[in-house]
Design a protein around this motif. Structure first.
Motif, short mmCIF file in Angstrom:
data_model
loop_
_atom_site.label_atom_id
_atom_site.label_comp_id
_atom_site.label_asym_id
_atom_site.label_seq_id
_atom_site.Cartn_x
_atom_site.Cartn_y
_atom_site.Cartn_z
N VAL A 9 0.85 -1.20 0.00
CA VAL A 9 0.00 0.00 0.00
C VAL A 9 0.88 1.25 0.00
O VAL A 9 0.66 2.19 -0.77
CB VAL A 9 -0.95 0.01 1.22
CG1 VAL A 9 -1.68 1.35 1.34
CG2 VAL A 9 -1.95 -1.14 1.13
N LEU A 10 1.91 1.26 0.83
CA LEU A 10 2.82 2.41 0.90
C LEU A 10 3.53 2.63 -0.43
O LEU A 10 3.63 3.77 -0.91
CB LEU A 10 3.84 2.19 2.02
CG LEU A 10 3.28 2.38 3.43
CD1 LEU A 10 4.09 1.60 4.44
CD2 LEU A 10 3.23 3.86 3.78
N LEU A 80 2.94 1.93 10.39
CA LEU A 80 4.33 1.83 9.94
C LEU A 80 4.94 3.21 9.73
O LEU A 80 6.11 3.43 10.04
CB LEU A 80 4.41 1.01 8.64
CG LEU A 80 4.15 -0.49 8.78
CD1 LEU A 80 3.94 -1.11 7.41
CD2 LEU A 80 5.32 -1.16 9.51
N LEU A 81 4.16 4.15 9.19
CA LEU A 81 4.65 5.52 9.02
C LEU A 81 4.99 6.14 10.37
O LEU A 81 6.03 6.78 10.53
CB LEU A 81 3.61 6.38 8.29
CG LEU A 81 3.44 6.14 6.80
CD1 LEU A 81 2.20 6.86 6.29
CD2 LEU A 81 4.69 6.59 6.05
N ALA A 118 10.60 9.38 1.04
CA ALA A 118 11.61 8.58 1.76
C ALA A 118 10.99 7.93 3.00
O ALA A 118 11.26 6.76 3.28
CB ALA A 118 12.80 9.46 2.15
N LEU A 119 10.17 8.67 3.74
CA LEU A 119 9.52 8.10 4.92
C LEU A 119 8.61 6.96 4.52
O LEU A 119 8.60 5.90 5.17
CB LEU A 119 8.73 9.18 5.67
CG LEU A 119 7.99 8.67 6.90
CD1 LEU A 119 8.97 8.44 8.05
CD2 LEU A 119 6.89 9.61 7.31
N ALA A 123 9.06 3.04 5.64
CA ALA A 123 8.00 2.28 6.30
C ALA A 123 7.68 1.01 5.52
O ALA A 123 7.47 -0.06 6.10
CB ALA A 123 6.76 3.15 6.47
N ALA A 124 7.66 1.11 4.19
CA ALA A 124 7.41 -0.07 3.36
C ALA A 124 8.51 -1.11 3.53
O ALA A 124 8.25 -2.31 3.61
CB ALA A 124 7.28 0.33 1.89
N ASP A 125 9.76 -0.64 3.60
CA ASP A 125 10.88 -1.55 3.82
C ASP A 125 10.78 -2.24 5.18
O ASP A 125 11.10 -3.42 5.31
CB ASP A 125 12.22 -0.81 3.71
CG ASP A 125 12.55 -0.39 2.29
OD1 ASP A 125 11.90 -0.89 1.34
OD2 ASP A 125 13.44 0.45 2.12
N ALA A 126 10.33 -1.51 6.19
CA ALA A 126 10.15 -2.09 7.53
C ALA A 126 9.10 -3.20 7.48
O ALA A 126 9.27 -4.24 8.12
CB ALA A 126 9.77 -1.02 8.54
N ASP A 127 8.03 -2.98 6.73
CA ASP A 127 7.01 -4.01 6.59
C ASP A 127 7.60 -5.25 5.92
O ASP A 127 7.34 -6.38 6.34
CB ASP A 127 5.82 -3.48 5.79
CG ASP A 127 4.70 -4.48 5.70
OD1 ASP A 127 4.25 -4.98 6.76
OD2 ASP A 127 4.25 -4.78 4.58
N GLN A 128 8.40 -5.05 4.89
CA GLN A 128 9.02 -6.18 4.20
C GLN A 128 9.97 -6.93 5.12
O GLN A 128 10.00 -8.17 5.14
CB GLN A 128 9.79 -5.72 2.95
CG GLN A 128 10.37 -6.84 2.13
CD GLN A 128 9.31 -7.80 1.62
OE1 GLN A 128 8.33 -7.37 1.03
NE2 GLN A 128 9.49 -9.08 1.84
#
Length: 135
Positions: A9-10, A80-81, A118-119, A123-128
């Protein structure tokens, strides 16, 4: 095919912002909408872009909806954000924390578009990374 994870989604929201442009101060650019542009294609804030990424109206309220999957995905993406900002707000203040950061309420000016992107990608990378840890 709609995104199926908060990280997706992000990432989709980043693409939408790149096409629509970013708007500060509301979910979407009301002036553009008044000129006949559908709200989903107007300039958007990052939360409005999250909603559009899953097929919702940009101004759909932020809530962890138990039944509507799209709203649940947006809510989790918003969490996540907040985490990427180093915040852990309670559900009642999540919208306020994110919109204050996006709109630059506590700063002399809102963050640059690149900072927002970038934020969102962080956040998307953290979810992954969380997904990778569970497999």
């Amino acid at each position: 095919m709609p995104p199926s994870t908060p990280g997706a989604v992000l990432r989709r929201a980043v693409q939408i912002l790149a096409v629509n442009g970013r708007h500060v101060g509301n979910w979407y650019d009301i002036d553009q909408h008044a000129s006949g542009i559908p709200a989903e294609r107007c300039g958007l804030c990052m939360l409005g872009a999250l909603n559009v990424a899953v097929g919702l109206r940009p101004d759909t309220p932020l809530a962890d909806h138990p039944v509507i999957r799209a709203r649940r995905l947006v809510y989790r993406a918003a969490l996540l954000l907040a985490a990427a900002l180093g915040e852990s707000p309670d559900p009642r203040s999540l919208l306020q924390v994110l919109s204050d950061w996006h709109d630059g309420v506590m700063a002399p000016v809102p963050p640059a578009d690149e900072s927002v992107t970038a934020l969102m990608l962080q956040a998307a990378d953290a979810d992954q990374a969380l997904a990778d840890d569970t497999h």
